[in-house]
Design an enzyme around this catalytic site. Structure first.
Site, PDB file in Angstrom:
ATOM      1  N   GLU A  95       0.839  -1.106  -0.125  1.00 40.48           N
ATOM      2  CA  GLU A  95       0.052  -0.199  -0.211  1.00 40.48           C
ATOM      3  C   GLU A  95       0.914   1.107  -0.087  1.00 40.48           C
ATOM      4  OE1 GLU A  95      -3.143  -0.223  -0.527  1.00 40.48           O
ATOM      5  OE2 GLU A  95      -3.187  -2.277  -0.562  1.00 40.48           O
ATOM      6  N   ASP A 105      -1.127  -1.779  -9.012  1.00 40.62           N
ATOM      7  CA  ASP A 105      -1.406  -3.393  -8.831  1.00 40.62           C
ATOM      8  C   ASP A 105      -0.909  -4.043 -10.069  1.00 40.62           C
ATOM      9  OD1 ASP A 105      -2.057  -3.404  -6.269  1.00 40.62           O
ATOM     10  OD2 ASP A 105      -4.252  -3.079  -6.441  1.00 40.62           O
TER      11      ASP A 105
END
Length: 194
Positions: A95, A105
């Site tokens: 994160e 991602d």
């Protein structure tokens, strides 16, 4: 983070802003800190994401995101979180990479139209991940059966389940951070060679 960036980045100062409703404990009064400028927030579980930690990222690749949201369920049930997401440090680092370096991602996100699979040049379905050497199984997540194709199209309930016991997997922390053999140092490539 220090190891992942080959000793180039670390967090040197942390300020924790607690709700004004907290009466037990000794706290210093906030000065410039507000929830509005917090970079990491621990808050209620998101109705759309359940207890999944996420980074609110509206800018482009390489640009800092707005904030990380760690849910109450994720933080207060760390043993469950570890079972669901893998090593907590890797989850937070994943994160943080979104937040600080604006990386994205490297896995499927159907809600964003990033499919679970792609068709390679040999017309074989492969899972969406940056790591080609990841072994695993393609299974229907509802039935547990092998995935099937109809007229060359893979069934929509098909998912890839990596072999988490395969210690030879080398993948980015942005793809498969829940696998034990995925090393922290893999983030280095994304940050310094983007």
């Amino acid at each position: 983070m220090l190891v992942a960036t080959k000793f180039r980045a670390f967090i040197s100062d942390v300020t924790i802003l607690v709700p004004s409703s907290w009466s037990s404990g000794t706290y210093s009064a906030a000065t410039l800190q507000t929830l509005g400028n917090a970079r990491v927030i621990v808050g209620p579980d998101d109705p759309d994401n359940d207890v999944d930690p996420y980074t609110y990222q509206t800018r482009g690749c390489g640009e800092e995101a707005e904030f990380i949201h760690l849910t109450e369920g994720f933080v207060t049930n760390l043993e469950d979180s570890k079972n669901d997401y893998g090593d907590i440090g890797k989850v937070v680092l994943h994160e943080w990479a979104h937040l600080r370096w604006g990386v994205f991602d490297e896995h499927a996100q159907p809600e964003r139209d990033y499919p679970y699979f792609y068709l390679n040049s040999n017309t074989e379905y492969r899972p969406v991940t940056c790591s080609a050497n990841v072994k695993g199984e393609m299974k229907n997540y509802e039935t547990g059966e092998d995935c099937v194709t109809s007229d060359g199209v893979l069934e929509s309930d098909c998912r890839f389940y990596p072999d988490t016991d395969d210690s030879s997997i080398s993948a980015s922390i942005m793809a498969l951070q829940f696998i034990d053999s995925v090393c922290y140092h893999e983030l280095y490539v994304h940050i310094f060679y983007m």
